[in-house]
Write a protein that holds these residues in place. Sequence first.
Motif, PDB file in Angstrom:
ATOM      1  N   LYS A  56      37.317  36.456  38.202  1.00 17.64           N
ATOM      2  CA  LYS A  56      36.379  37.025  37.229  1.00 17.64           C
ATOM      3  C   LYS A  56      36.513  38.548  37.230  1.00 17.64           C
ATOM      4  N   ILE A  70      32.140  40.198  31.907  1.00 19.98           N
ATOM      5  CA  ILE A  70      32.810  39.436  32.958  1.00 19.98           C
ATOM      6  C   ILE A  70      33.645  38.360  32.273  1.00 19.98           C
ATOM      7  N   GLU A 123      37.173  35.588  32.763  1.00 20.86           N
ATOM      8  CA  GLU A 123      38.187  34.980  33.628  1.00 20.86           C
ATOM      9  C   GLU A 123      39.568  35.486  33.227  1.00 20.86           C
TER      10      GLU A 123
END
Length: 183
Positions: A50, A38, A40
């Motif tokens: 995300k 995950i 950004e």
Amino acid sequence: MIRLLDFIFAFLGLLFGFPVLLAIYIIGLFDTGSPLFIQERVGRHKAPFKLVKFRTMKVDTASVASHLASTSSITKLGRFLRKTKLDELPQLWNVLKGEMSLVGPRPNLYNQEELIAAREKCDVYNVRPGITGLAQVNNIDMSTPELLAQTDAKMIAALSFANYFTYIIQTVSGKGSGDRVKR
């Protein structure tokens, strides 16, 4: 209308692909201990979101664009997932949530300043980022920021239902190699 198609295809993909997603997740537990990645990314109108993918690199790999990472970071499972593009399947969740589209410019990292500047000049951030698109099926990745931004802008300007389905079919059938990784 594209958003509706995105929602339907993402929902059906997650529903019918659940056994495959679960199998990859379980195998990933043995591969890295942390099967989901995950990170950004830059979304529509440069809003952060995300991005979810299956992990293809070792857990301690630096958070850089793929073309800046070393091939030694890629796990055995990761090689398979990248080659088959199965590492992208969890992004259907991002599509379902409306953060991404199936077709659009690949979302970049916030530290890719040259790409961000090139994409801003071409108004690329006015659309949702996508899992695949014109650049991906033509092996244009983030290692060539100007060319990528121009290709993304060209795709956005010419996006139609026919192109939408063409990029998806080309991706599923194996056209394009994904992001390069340093040797």
